[in-house]
Design a protein around this motif. Structure first.
Motif, PDB file in Angstrom:
ATOM      1  N   UNK A 183      66.173  36.369  24.714  1.00 45.10           N
ATOM      2  CA  UNK A 183      65.837  36.356  23.282  1.00 45.10           C
ATOM      3  C   UNK A 183      64.958  35.191  22.843  1.00 45.10           C
ATOM      4  N   UNK A 184      64.584  34.293  23.740  1.00 45.08           N
ATOM      5  CA  UNK A 184      63.848  33.110  23.313  1.00 45.08           C
ATOM      6  C   UNK A 184      62.591  32.903  24.159  1.00 45.08           C
ATOM      7  N   UNK A 185      61.423  33.293  23.670  1.00 41.79           N
ATOM      8  CA  UNK A 185      60.175  33.139  24.428  1.00 41.79           C
ATOM      9  C   UNK A 185      59.888  31.693  24.817  1.00 41.79           C
ATOM     10  N   UNK A 186      60.251  30.752  23.932  1.00 38.68           N
ATOM     11  CA  UNK A 186      60.033  29.333  24.248  1.00 38.68           C
ATOM     12  C   UNK A 186      60.805  28.947  25.497  1.00 38.68           C
ATOM     13  N   UNK A 187      62.069  29.360  25.563  1.00 41.99           N
ATOM     14  CA  UNK A 187      62.877  29.016  26.742  1.00 41.99           C
ATOM     15  C   UNK A 187      62.368  29.745  27.984  1.00 41.99           C
ATOM     16  N   UNK A 188      61.918  30.953  27.821  1.00 41.61           N
ATOM     17  CA  UNK A 188      61.348  31.695  28.939  1.00 41.61           C
ATOM     18  C   UNK A 188      60.186  30.932  29.561  1.00 41.61           C
ATOM     19  N   UNK A 189      59.391  30.264  28.705  1.00 36.77           N
ATOM     20  CA  UNK A 189      58.225  29.520  29.204  1.00 36.77           C
ATOM     21  C   UNK A 189      58.630  28.295  30.015  1.00 36.77           C
ATOM     22  N   UNK A 227      65.647  20.140  30.523  1.00 33.11           N
ATOM     23  CA  UNK A 227      64.812  20.014  29.331  1.00 33.11           C
ATOM     24  C   UNK A 227      64.770  18.557  28.883  1.00 33.11           C
ATOM     25  N   UNK A 228      63.646  18.124  28.370  1.00 31.06           N
ATOM     26  CA  UNK A 228      63.536  16.783  27.803  1.00 31.06           C
ATOM     27  C   UNK A 228      63.175  16.891  26.318  1.00 31.06           C
ATOM     28  N   UNK A 229      63.278  15.776  25.625  1.00 30.00           N
ATOM     29  CA  UNK A 229      62.956  15.772  24.195  1.00 30.00           C
ATOM     30  C   UNK A 229      61.492  16.100  23.950  1.00 30.00           C
ATOM     31  N   UNK A 230      60.651  15.695  24.864  1.00 30.22           N
ATOM     32  CA  UNK A 230      59.225  15.972  24.674  1.00 30.22           C
ATOM     33  C   UNK A 230      58.918  17.454  24.823  1.00 30.22           C
ATOM     34  N   UNK A 231      59.728  18.169  25.606  1.00 31.42           N
ATOM     35  CA  UNK A 231      59.563  19.621  25.701  1.00 31.42           C
ATOM     36  C   UNK A 231      59.756  20.289  24.346  1.00 31.42           C
ATOM     37  N   UNK A 232      60.536  19.625  23.480  1.00 35.21           N
ATOM     38  CA  UNK A 232      60.932  20.227  22.211  1.00 35.21           C
ATOM     39  C   UNK A 232      60.053  19.808  21.036  1.00 35.21           C
ATOM     40  N   UNK A 234      75.023  27.409  21.188  1.00 37.84           N
ATOM     41  CA  UNK A 234      73.879  27.468  20.277  1.00 37.84           C
ATOM     42  C   UNK A 234      72.921  28.589  20.673  1.00 37.84           C
ATOM     43  N   UNK A 235      72.994  29.690  19.952  1.00 34.93           N
ATOM     44  CA  UNK A 235      72.123  30.829  20.227  1.00 34.93           C
ATOM     45  C   UNK A 235      70.780  30.721  19.494  1.00 34.93           C
ATOM     46  N   UNK A 236      70.744  29.934  18.440  1.00 43.00           N
ATOM     47  CA  UNK A 236      69.507  29.825  17.655  1.00 43.00           C
ATOM     48  C   UNK A 236      68.436  29.031  18.388  1.00 43.00           C
ATOM     49  N   UNK A 237      68.869  28.056  19.175  1.00 46.07           N
ATOM     50  CA  UNK A 237      67.925  27.124  19.808  1.00 46.07           C
ATOM     51  C   UNK A 237      68.518  26.666  21.139  1.00 46.07           C
TER      52      UNK A 237
END
Length: 438
Positions: free
Chosen positions: A51-57, A73-78, A302-305
């Motif tokens: 459900x999350x294209x960003x995470x897929x990437x 994941x790092x903070x800069x990824x976000x 957390x399903x939203x993010x």
């Protein structure tokens, strides 16, 4: 009336539904708990892959295979627009939105779905309950910052009323201000103190100078919970002596949850119900209990993010006494970007400077607060607030200790200031390096 629960409900956070879920997790036996964690990890990864294209990437493999293959994941990824990071079905209108403090140098806006945020509060209320503190009835003395713009200011004041707390500003910690704070304790039945470590330590030093124990002035006090900044053992002892109550160390992150909380047995218990915490090495390999490394955390609900194997930017150790169900934080060493880089190539934790100078400059009570900045590889500035300037003997002693702990040839600048510069939130960063800005 349960005003705090009511405020959560009015904002769409289902706290009554979250509490039973938390209780069901807590009653699991060891084997069932391990299965729960493994299933929940798999569930949250697969959810975001679907459900999350960003995470897929971020995810190299199309499917989830093994946990160790899940990317960190790092903070800069976000640091992309929030709307590009939200899962399908979520928008800025139906999630909880906030932003990190930026203390790591990498601030960003984040989101939680409303059930996840309700679970966060269920965990916090559960932990405070260890000390017989109730968010709906216990009166809080809150040592925090506050927005200075009109809208933000009154919003926080309104939240204070709903939460049964009185806010003491941390922007001015002069003796005159602390004297007024003391008067408030004389006339208010506070149940506990909560807030930034450095500000509460200053209040304890103020009481020490006047030979006062706070509980004799405010007998209703039960505990003091400190957060957001490092708690040193001698500061904890000072606070417990001058407050006459237990001092509890809290470790949390706004984008995640309450991460760890000291229990009445003085164990720093990691939140294993809604988070999965790992310690990894520089190559991303999971370290065994007892070894120091980067703190990596997965938000299980957390399903939203997505916050999955998220490097929070801290260095810590999980105790060898840890179990899957009851991990214990042995030590939180500091932020991974708070590293001293020396001319010889040697590296050290930034708090090394803090430990070196702390016992010396505070020995006679002259120095109120201090912080250290690294200006370049060879130059460090010790900024301090004091009644009188440091003597030549004191500065010589500090220089000698720096040579012993670190290396020779460093250039140290001592700078006395009327007050230390805090972040907009009111936090005090004890060590900071400017090397990444050069």
């Amino acid at each position: 009336m349960n005003l705090f629960d009511l405020s959560l409900k009015l904002n769409g956070f289902p706290i009554k539904e979250a509490r039973p879920v938390l209780k069901e997790i807590q009653i699991l036996n060891d084997e069932k708990f391990k299965n729960y964690i493994e299933n929940q990890r798999t569930t949250i990864v697969n959810y975001h892959l679907k459900h999350n294209p960003f995470y897929q990437s971020l995810f190299k493999d199309a499917q989830f295979s093994t946990w160790n293959a899940v990317p960190i994941m790092t903070k800069r990824d976000l640091q992309h627009p929030l709307v590009n990071r939200l899962s399908e079905g979520f928008s800025e209108k139906n999630v909880y939105i906030n932003k990190t403090s930026g203390s790591s140098g990498d601030p960003f806006v984040f989101a939680k779905d409303k059930f996840c945020h309700a679970l966060t509060w269920a965990v916090i209320q559960d932990r405070f309950g260890w000390f017989n503190l109730n968010f709906n009835s216990s009166k809080q003395a809150r040592f925090y910052g506050i927005p200075l713009d009109k809208k933000g200011y009154y919003k926080e004041r309104f939240k204070d009323v709903l939460s049964g707390r009185f806010r003491f500003s941390v922007y001015d910690l002069s003796d005159a201000t602390l004297e007024n704070y003391l008067k408030k304790f004389k006339t208010t039945r506070f149940d506990y103190i909560n807030g930034y470590t450095s500000a509460i330590v200053q209040f304890a030093k103020f009481l020490e100078q006047r030979n006062l124990v706070l509980k004799t002035i405010c007998p209703t006090l039960k505990a003091c919970v400190v957060t957001s900044e490092m708690l040193f053992e001698d500061d904890k002892q000072l606070m417990e002596k001058q407050f006459g109550i237990p001092v509890v160390n809290e470790y949390g992150a706004s984008e995640l949850d309450l991460i760890a909380f000291q229990n009445p047995q003085d164990e720093w218990v990691v939140n294993s119900e809604t988070l999965f915490v790992e310690i990894i090495d520089a190559d991303g390999q999971v370290l065994p209990y007892g070894e120091e490394g980067r703190v990596v955390i997965t938000s299980l609900y957390n399903k939203a993010h997505p916050f999955i194997r998220y490097d929070i930017g801290d260095i810590g150790i999980l105790s060898k006494e840890s179990t899957f169900q009851k991990p214990l934080l042995q030590k939180l060493i500091g932020r991974s970007n708070d590293i001293v880089h020396l001319p010889s190539g040697k590296k050290a934790a930034g708090l090394t400077f803090y430990y070196i100078t702390k016992s010396i400059v505070e020995d006679d009570g002259n120095v109120k607060e201090f912080m250290i900045e690294q200006l370049d590889f060879q130059t460090f500035k010790i900024i301090y607030v004091s009644n009188q300037e440091l003597s030549n003997q004191q500065t010589k002693t500090i220089l000698k200790e720096i040579e012993n702990y670190l290396e020779k040839g460093l250039y140290i600048i001592f700078e006395r200031q009327p007050r230390l510069k805090r972040s907009q939130s009111g936090k005090l960063k004890q060590f900071s390096s400017l090397l990444n800005k050069i």
